[in-house]
Design a protein around this motif. Structure first.
Motif, PDB file in Angstrom:
ATOM      1  N   CYS A   1     -80.814 -41.377 101.810  1.00 41.00           N
ATOM      2  CA  CYS A   1     -80.459 -41.132 100.408  1.00 41.00           C
ATOM      3  C   CYS A   1     -79.082 -40.533 100.198  1.00 41.00           C
ATOM      4  O   CYS A   1     -78.802 -40.030  99.136  1.00 41.00           O
ATOM      5  CB  CYS A   1     -81.505 -40.239  99.757  1.00 41.00           C
TER       6      CYS A   1
ATOM      7  N   PHE B   1     -87.134 -33.717  99.016  1.00 42.55           N
ATOM      8  CA  PHE B   1     -87.638 -34.092  97.695  1.00 42.55           C
ATOM      9  C   PHE B   1     -86.530 -34.545  96.735  1.00 42.55           C
ATOM     10  O   PHE B   1     -86.827 -35.154  95.708  1.00 42.55           O
ATOM     11  CB  PHE B   1     -88.486 -32.979  97.093  1.00 42.55           C
TER      12      PHE B   1
ATOM     13  N   CYS C   1     -84.492 -36.745  97.705  1.00 39.01           N
ATOM     14  CA  CYS C   1     -84.470 -38.184  98.047  1.00 39.01           C
ATOM     15  C   CYS C   1     -85.671 -38.905  97.457  1.00 39.01           C
ATOM     16  O   CYS C   1     -85.537 -40.018  96.944  1.00 39.01           O
ATOM     17  CB  CYS C   1     -84.503 -38.364  99.571  1.00 39.01           C
ATOM     18  N   LYS C   2     -86.825 -38.277  97.588  1.00 38.32           N
ATOM     19  CA  LYS C   2     -88.073 -38.878  97.095  1.00 38.32           C
ATOM     20  C   LYS C   2     -88.879 -37.768  96.439  1.00 38.32           C
ATOM     21  O   LYS C   2     -89.448 -36.923  97.125  1.00 38.32           O
ATOM     22  CB  LYS C   2     -88.849 -39.497  98.258  1.00 38.32           C
TER      23      LYS C   2
ATOM     24  N   SER D   1     -91.741 -37.290  95.055  1.00 39.27           N
ATOM     25  CA  SER D   1     -93.186 -37.065  95.093  1.00 39.27           C
ATOM     26  C   SER D   1     -93.711 -37.273  96.502  1.00 39.27           C
ATOM     27  O   SER D   1     -93.128 -38.015  97.296  1.00 39.27           O
ATOM     28  CB  SER D   1     -93.908 -38.015  94.133  1.00 39.27           C
TER      29      SER D   1
ATOM     30  N   SER E   1     -96.261 -38.895  97.400  1.00 39.09           N
ATOM     31  CA  SER E   1     -96.727 -40.275  97.600  1.00 39.09           C
ATOM     32  C   SER E   1     -95.592 -41.231  97.952  1.00 39.09           C
ATOM     33  O   SER E   1     -95.831 -42.285  98.530  1.00 39.09           O
ATOM     34  CB  SER E   1     -97.476 -40.777  96.368  1.00 39.09           C
ATOM     35  N   SER E   2     -94.357 -40.864  97.636  1.00 41.62           N
ATOM     36  CA  SER E   2     -93.229 -41.751  97.950  1.00 41.62           C
ATOM     37  C   SER E   2     -92.620 -41.480  99.326  1.00 41.62           C
ATOM     38  O   SER E   2     -91.748 -42.212  99.777  1.00 41.62           O
ATOM     39  CB  SER E   2     -92.154 -41.641  96.872  1.00 41.62           C
ATOM     40  N   LEU E   3     -93.078 -40.435 100.000  1.00 42.22           N
ATOM     41  CA  LEU E   3     -92.533 -40.081 101.307  1.00 42.22           C
ATOM     42  C   LEU E   3     -93.027 -41.028 102.386  1.00 42.22           C
ATOM     43  O   LEU E   3     -94.184 -41.453 102.375  1.00 42.22           O
ATOM     44  CB  LEU E   3     -92.931 -38.651 101.692  1.00 42.22           C
ATOM     45  N   SER E   4     -92.145 -41.309 103.337  1.00 43.96           N
ATOM     46  CA  SER E   4     -92.570 -42.049 104.513  1.00 43.96           C
ATOM     47  C   SER E   4     -93.428 -41.106 105.367  1.00 43.96           C
ATOM     48  O   SER E   4     -93.455 -39.890 105.146  1.00 43.96           O
ATOM     49  CB  SER E   4     -91.359 -42.517 105.315  1.00 43.96           C
TER      50      SER E   4
ATOM     51  N   GLU F   1     -91.134 -38.495 106.882  1.00 38.39           N
ATOM     52  CA  GLU F   1     -90.718 -37.481 105.915  1.00 38.39           C
ATOM     53  C   GLU F   1     -91.863 -36.521 105.591  1.00 38.39           C
ATOM     54  O   GLU F   1     -91.651 -35.312 105.469  1.00 38.39           O
ATOM     55  CB  GLU F   1     -90.202 -38.159 104.641  1.00 38.39           C
ATOM     56  N   TYR F   2     -93.055 -37.059 105.479  1.00 33.61           N
ATOM     57  CA  TYR F   2     -94.226 -36.226 105.208  1.00 33.61           C
ATOM     58  C   TYR F   2     -94.460 -35.246 106.357  1.00 33.61           C
ATOM     59  O   TYR F   2     -94.792 -34.085 106.138  1.00 33.61           O
ATOM     60  CB  TYR F   2     -95.457 -37.103 104.960  1.00 33.61           C
TER      61      TYR F   2
END
Length: 186
Positions: free
Chosen positions: A13, A79, A81-82, A84, A86-89, A92-93
């Motif tokens: 990102c 966060f 970059c993404k 939420s 639910s949008s994390l790879s 990333e999670y």
């Protein structure tokens, strides 16, 4: 671990979030190395316990704060970059969980365990000063004093909890560097 790294992207990102994430990860490792393996051991060997406890009571809140800021910066970078969960790879999670564990350790130590440890040790120091001694060279009267022994016991428990949280934070910061090495190695 390698399947996790191959399966997903990590913070694709832009420069600023990646720089902040990497900088805060490196700062966390540096802070933990300095406090755990340089400043603490050197002070323990060169100054008396009362001076050490006074310095530690001023230094550790800053140490916990800086660790917390590093963890918050890491989380904010991810966060940004993404926004939420639910949008994390998956990768990333996993990083969010690592940062969350580090932040939890810093908050517990900074706002609860560390503060209580300082209060107990200040009470212990006052009792020793009133007797004109410094632990472990305490007077026979303090050795028999039940209130002093209770303070020492509480101090040990808090110190062990604080030390375990601190070592957890140190371990987490080293693990984050290992994790990032694997992410970038692919």
């Amino acid at each position: 671990m390698s399947d996790l790294m191959k399966s997903a992207t990590f913070m694709e990102c832009g420069f600023t979030p990646n720089f902040l994430f990497m900088f805060s990860s490196a700062a966390s490792v540096g802070i933990n190395i300095w406090v755990s393996f340089v400043a603490g051991p050197v002070m323990m060997r060169t100054i008396d316990r009362h001076t050490f406890l006074r310095i530690q009571s001023k230094m550790f809140p800053i140490y916990f704060l800086l660790n917390g800021i590093c963890s918050i910066t890491q989380l904010a970078s991810i966060f940004s970059c993404k926004p939420s969960l639910s949008s994390l790879s998956e990768t990333e999670y996993h990083a969010v969980r690592i940062c969350g564990a580090s932040l939890t350790a810093a908050l517990l130590n900074g706002f609860w365990i560390g503060r209580n440890t300082t209060k107990v040790f200040e009470k212990k120091m006052k009792m020793e000063k009133d007797e004109g001694c410094v632990y472990p060279n305490i007077t026979p009267a303090l050795k028999k004093d039940k209130k002093y022994q209770a303070v020492v016991s509480a101090g040990r428990k808090y110190h062990i909890a604080s030390m375990l949280l601190g070592l957890s934070g140190t371990g987490i910061s080293f693990y984050m560097m290992y994790f990032l090495t694997n992410v970038f190695r692919g």
